[in-house]
Design a protein around this motif. Structure first.
Motif, PDB file in Angstrom:
ATOM      1  N   TYR A  65      31.535 -27.523   8.590  1.00 25.71           N
ATOM      2  CA  TYR A  65      32.006 -26.349   7.870  1.00 25.71           C
ATOM      3  C   TYR A  65      30.906 -25.299   7.750  1.00 25.71           C
ATOM      4  CZ  TYR A  65      35.704 -24.603   4.761  1.00 25.71           C
ATOM      5  OH  TYR A  65      36.745 -23.912   4.221  1.00 25.71           O
ATOM      6  N   ILE A  66      29.712 -25.745   7.403  1.00 29.84           N
ATOM      7  CA  ILE A  66      28.578 -24.827   7.276  1.00 29.84           C
ATOM      8  C   ILE A  66      28.237 -24.208   8.637  1.00 29.84           C
ATOM      9  CG2 ILE A  66      26.080 -24.733   6.889  1.00 29.84           C
ATOM     10  CD1 ILE A  66      26.416 -26.504   4.528  1.00 29.84           C
ATOM     11  N   LEU A  67      28.268 -25.022   9.692  1.00 29.72           N
ATOM     12  CA  LEU A  67      27.974 -24.514  11.033  1.00 29.72           C
ATOM     13  C   LEU A  67      28.995 -23.459  11.456  1.00 29.72           C
ATOM     14  CD1 LEU A  67      26.934 -27.806  12.875  1.00 29.72           C
ATOM     15  CD2 LEU A  67      25.445 -25.929  12.144  1.00 29.72           C
ATOM     16  N   ILE A  68      30.262 -23.692  11.147  1.00 21.93           N
ATOM     17  CA  ILE A  68      31.294 -22.716  11.480  1.00 21.93           C
ATOM     18  C   ILE A  68      31.057 -21.412  10.718  1.00 21.93           C
ATOM     19  CG2 ILE A  68      33.762 -22.192  11.321  1.00 21.93           C
ATOM     20  CD1 ILE A  68      34.296 -25.190  11.705  1.00 21.93           C
ATOM     21  N   ALA A  69      30.750 -21.520   9.434  1.00 22.71           N
ATOM     22  CA  ALA A  69      30.475 -20.322   8.626  1.00 22.71           C
ATOM     23  C   ALA A  69      29.285 -19.551   9.186  1.00 22.71           C
ATOM     24  CB  ALA A  69      30.221 -20.723   7.174  1.00 22.71           C
ATOM     25  N   LEU A  70      28.226 -20.262   9.532  1.00 24.13           N
ATOM     26  CA  LEU A  70      27.025 -19.604  10.050  1.00 24.13           C
ATOM     27  C   LEU A  70      27.270 -18.961  11.408  1.00 24.13           C
ATOM     28  CD1 LEU A  70      24.246 -22.171   9.038  1.00 24.13           C
ATOM     29  CD2 LEU A  70      24.840 -20.009   7.918  1.00 24.13           C
ATOM     30  N   SER A  71      28.184 -19.551  12.207  1.00 24.95           N
ATOM     31  CA  SER A  71      28.492 -18.967  13.516  1.00 24.95           C
ATOM     32  C   SER A  71      29.109 -17.578  13.356  1.00 24.95           C
ATOM     33  CB  SER A  71      29.428 -19.882  14.298  1.00 24.95           C
ATOM     34  OG  SER A  71      30.720 -19.914  13.724  1.00 24.95           O
ATOM     35  N   PHE A  72      29.882 -17.364  12.279  1.00 22.62           N
ATOM     36  CA  PHE A  72      30.432 -16.034  12.000  1.00 22.62           C
ATOM     37  C   PHE A  72      29.358 -15.108  11.443  1.00 22.62           C
ATOM     38  CE2 PHE A  72      34.403 -18.573  11.709  1.00 22.62           C
ATOM     39  CZ  PHE A  72      35.173 -17.858  12.614  1.00 22.62           C
ATOM     40  N   ILE A  87      25.010  -8.854   1.056  1.00 22.06           N
ATOM     41  CA  ILE A  87      26.378  -8.811   0.515  1.00 22.06           C
ATOM     42  C   ILE A  87      27.401  -9.137   1.597  1.00 22.06           C
ATOM     43  CG2 ILE A  87      28.159  -7.291  -0.448  1.00 22.06           C
ATOM     44  CD1 ILE A  87      25.945  -5.857  -1.994  1.00 22.06           C
ATOM     45  N   GLU A  88      27.263  -8.534   2.776  1.00 23.47           N
ATOM     46  CA  GLU A  88      28.264  -8.779   3.807  1.00 23.47           C
ATOM     47  C   GLU A  88      28.181 -10.208   4.341  1.00 23.47           C
ATOM     48  OE1 GLU A  88      27.853  -5.888   6.864  1.00 23.47           O
ATOM     49  OE2 GLU A  88      25.871  -6.563   7.520  1.00 23.47           O
ATOM     50  N   ASN A  89      26.986 -10.792   4.383  1.00 22.61           N
ATOM     51  CA  ASN A  89      26.880 -12.199   4.764  1.00 22.61           C
ATOM     52  C   ASN A  89      27.565 -13.102   3.741  1.00 22.61           C
ATOM     53  OD1 ASN A  89      25.458 -11.463   7.002  1.00 22.61           O
ATOM     54  ND2 ASN A  89      23.587 -12.573   6.486  1.00 22.61           N
ATOM     55  N   LEU A  90      27.372 -12.788   2.468  1.00 19.97           N
ATOM     56  CA  LEU A  90      27.992 -13.589   1.409  1.00 19.97           C
ATOM     57  C   LEU A  90      29.502 -13.409   1.387  1.00 19.97           C
ATOM     58  CD1 LEU A  90      25.413 -13.175  -1.497  1.00 19.97           C
ATOM     59  CD2 LEU A  90      25.802 -15.193  -0.066  1.00 19.97           C
ATOM     60  N   LEU A 137      25.849 -28.539  -0.590  1.00 26.14           N
ATOM     61  CA  LEU A 137      26.133 -27.758   0.616  1.00 26.14           C
ATOM     62  C   LEU A 137      26.402 -26.299   0.276  1.00 26.14           C
ATOM     63  CD1 LEU A 137      28.358 -30.194   2.724  1.00 26.14           C
ATOM     64  CD2 LEU A 137      25.922 -29.714   2.951  1.00 26.14           C
ATOM     65  N   ILE A 138      26.944 -26.050  -0.910  1.00 21.36           N
ATOM     66  CA  ILE A 138      27.171 -24.667  -1.350  1.00 21.36           C
ATOM     67  C   ILE A 138      25.832 -23.938  -1.475  1.00 21.36           C
ATOM     68  CG2 ILE A 138      27.970 -23.231  -3.268  1.00 21.36           C
ATOM     69  CD1 ILE A 138      30.053 -25.427  -3.841  1.00 21.36           C
ATOM     70  N   ILE A 139      24.866 -24.610  -2.076  1.00 24.80           N
ATOM     71  CA  ILE A 139      23.536 -24.009  -2.241  1.00 24.80           C
ATOM     72  C   ILE A 139      22.908 -23.728  -0.879  1.00 24.80           C
ATOM     73  CG2 ILE A 139      21.205 -24.392  -3.140  1.00 24.80           C
ATOM     74  CD1 ILE A 139      22.491 -26.088  -5.353  1.00 24.80           C
ATOM     75  N   VAL A 140      23.039 -24.686   0.044  1.00 20.32           N
ATOM     76  CA  VAL A 140      22.485 -24.520   1.399  1.00 20.32           C
ATOM     77  C   VAL A 140      23.127 -23.319   2.089  1.00 20.32           C
ATOM     78  CG1 VAL A 140      22.349 -25.547   3.702  1.00 20.32           C
ATOM     79  CG2 VAL A 140      21.874 -26.939   1.671  1.00 20.32           C
ATOM     80  N   LEU A 141      24.457 -23.215   2.004  1.00 14.89           N
ATOM     81  CA  LEU A 141      25.162 -22.113   2.663  1.00 14.89           C
ATOM     82  C   LEU A 141      24.772 -20.764   2.075  1.00 14.89           C
ATOM     83  CD1 LEU A 141      27.195 -21.072   4.655  1.00 14.89           C
ATOM     84  CD2 LEU A 141      29.029 -21.631   3.047  1.00 14.89           C
ATOM     85  N   ILE A 142      24.652 -20.685   0.747  1.00 15.41           N
ATOM     86  CA  ILE A 142      24.257 -19.421   0.117  1.00 15.41           C
ATOM     87  C   ILE A 142      22.845 -19.015   0.536  1.00 15.41           C
ATOM     88  CG2 ILE A 142      23.723 -18.325  -2.096  1.00 15.41           C
ATOM     89  CD1 ILE A 142      26.007 -19.927  -3.326  1.00 15.41           C
ATOM     90  N   LEU A 167      21.139 -19.945   3.257  1.00 18.76           N
ATOM     91  CA  LEU A 167      21.089 -19.589   4.677  1.00 18.76           C
ATOM     92  C   LEU A 167      21.748 -18.232   4.922  1.00 18.76           C
ATOM     93  CD1 LEU A 167      21.877 -23.012   6.408  1.00 18.76           C
ATOM     94  CD2 LEU A 167      19.683 -21.818   6.308  1.00 18.76           C
ATOM     95  N   SER A 168      22.816 -17.947   4.212  1.00 10.69           N
ATOM     96  CA  SER A 168      23.481 -16.645   4.346  1.00 10.69           C
ATOM     97  C   SER A 168      22.547 -15.511   3.940  1.00 10.69           C
ATOM     98  CB  SER A 168      24.748 -16.602   3.492  1.00 10.69           C
ATOM     99  OG  SER A 168      25.663 -17.599   3.893  1.00 10.69           O
ATOM    100  N   ALA A 169      21.814 -15.720   2.854  1.00 11.11           N
ATOM    101  CA  ALA A 169      20.867 -14.699   2.394  1.00 11.11           C
ATOM    102  C   ALA A 169      19.697 -14.548   3.356  1.00 11.11           C
ATOM    103  CB  ALA A 169      20.370 -15.060   0.998  1.00 11.11           C
ATOM    104  N   LEU A 170      19.189 -15.675   3.857  1.00 14.39           N
ATOM    105  CA  LEU A 170      18.052 -15.624   4.782  1.00 14.39           C
ATOM    106  C   LEU A 170      18.429 -14.949   6.103  1.00 14.39           C
ATOM    107  CD1 LEU A 170      16.456 -19.157   4.232  1.00 14.39           C
ATOM    108  CD2 LEU A 170      15.479 -16.936   3.605  1.00 14.39           C
ATOM    109  N   LEU A 171      19.654 -15.188   6.569  1.00 12.52           N
ATOM    110  CA  LEU A 171      20.086 -14.575   7.823  1.00 12.52           C
ATOM    111  C   LEU A 171      20.234 -13.061   7.708  1.00 12.52           C
ATOM    112  CD1 LEU A 171      22.655 -17.190   9.172  1.00 12.52           C
ATOM    113  CD2 LEU A 171      20.492 -16.521  10.215  1.00 12.52           C
ATOM    114  N   ALA A 172      20.277 -12.552   6.482  1.00 10.36           N
ATOM    115  CA  ALA A 172      20.298 -11.102   6.286  1.00 10.36           C
ATOM    116  C   ALA A 172      18.993 -10.465   6.749  1.00 10.36           C
ATOM    117  CB  ALA A 172      20.560 -10.774   4.822  1.00 10.36           C
ATOM    118  N   LEU A 173      17.943 -11.267   6.822  1.00 12.81           N
ATOM    119  CA  LEU A 173      16.635 -10.770   7.265  1.00 12.81           C
ATOM    120  C   LEU A 173      16.438 -10.904   8.754  1.00 12.81           C
ATOM    121  CD1 LEU A 173      14.481 -12.472   4.468  1.00 12.81           C
ATOM    122  CD2 LEU A 173      15.437 -10.152   4.463  1.00 12.81           C
TER     123      LEU A 173
END
Length: 304
Positions: free
Chosen positions: A52-59, A86-89, A107-112, A114-120
């Motif tokens: 699930y996390i991998l699918i979310a990160l792929s988007f 914001i748009e990643n979240l 896993l929620i904490i990990v996804l949040i 990673l989403s924030a870090l990918l903004a950089l």
């Protein structure tokens, strides 16, 4: 900054309208489909949370395109990072809500995070390094598609080895489905009419060439997975052969659906027919001839 998100919302609504579905109906429809697929995934494998996390990160990764972000930096230099976070979240939000429903809080904490870090992140490698492909220049769909999705293909192969390691055949079958979705995405966008016209074929021969190329090159991507699953799950060999047959039939369906709407993108009627085949696979034997006939009618005025 508010204007940016309003603009994105309006652009999405316009695309949905062009697709043939009213935004008022599309959001509940997509939400229902998302929840249904999420429930199915979590029922099929114990590793669903990680998938699930991998699918979310792929988007989310798709928003880290260098050219796109360079444009945002020019327009919103001071608020760029805030917009990207914001748009990643926003992309991650549906996944986060479902993970809350399943009580997978780590896993929620990990996804949040990673989403924030990918903004950089800015992924410039695709513009400075040419990623080699196993395909020659004839089928541009596979060259472009492979270079844009190689990390997703690597994910599907990793899932295969995990499936073997934990003795979970369903996870391996999911890897095959993932490859089908990846390859079918290569045919999502219609090419310019010039690239169709340049073929020295009539409409029937053109479709045969496209299908033959797709089957040949997609086999090089899916057969290694099928082979490993057949070796380690030999008791499921008949199901694997049926899965491979369906893989080819669905790929043909996606190609014919593309050209049945050509030069426009696949619209709502084609999409509904494709969904119907997933719910009732025997419908493929009616949908494929229908798409084939429609494709001939669309291509004749260009090729003949």
């Amino acid at each position: 900054m508010k204007g940016y998100f309003v603009l994105q919302y309006r652009m999405i609504n316009r695309k949905l309208t062009d697709f043939g579905i009213k935004p008022f109906f599309s959001y509940p429809l997509f939400l229902t489909g998302f929840v249904a697929l999420s429930i199915l995934l979590f029922k099929k494998t114990e590793f669903a949370g990680y998938i699930y996390i991998l699918i979310a990160l792929s988007f989310i990764i798709k928003l880290s395109n260098t050219k796109r972000n360079d444009f945002l930096k020019i327009c919103f230099s001071k608020k760029y990072i805030k917009i990207r976070v914001i748009e990643n979240l926003i992309i991650a939000l549906p996944f986060i809500f479902f993970l809350i429903y399943t009580s997978m809080f780590p896993l929620i904490i990990v996804l949040i995070l990673l989403s924030a870090l990918l903004a950089l992140a800015d992924f410039k490698i695709s513009y400075t390094v040419t990623i080699p492909t196993p395909f020659y220049k004839k089928p541009f769909e596979f060259i472009v598609g492979f270079r844009n999705t190689f990390y997703l293909l690597a994910m599907s192969y990793a899932l295969t080895f995990v499936a073997i390691r934990v003795n979970n055949f369903n996870l391996g079958a999911f890897a095959v489905l993932l490859i089908l979705l990846i390859v079918s995405s290569y045919y999502a966008k219609p090419e310019d009419e010039f690239y169709v016209w340049s073929y020295n074929f009539n409409a029937i021969d053109f479709l045969k060439e496209k299908i033959k190329t797709a089957l040949l090159f997609s086999s090089s991507l899916v057969l290694p997975v099928i082979t490993f699953l057949a070796i380690f799950f030999f008791g499921h060999i008949q199901f694997l052969l049926l899965l491979l047959l369906l893989y080819y039939l669905y790929l043909i369906t996606f190609i014919l659906a593309k050209y049945s709407a050509y030069p426009k993108e696949i619209n709502l009627p084609q999409f509904i027919l494709i969904i119907t085949t997933f719910l009732f696979p025997p419908a493929l034997f009616a949908v494929i001839p229908y798409f084939f006939t429609q494709s001939l009618n669309r291509l004749k005025y260009i090729l003949e």
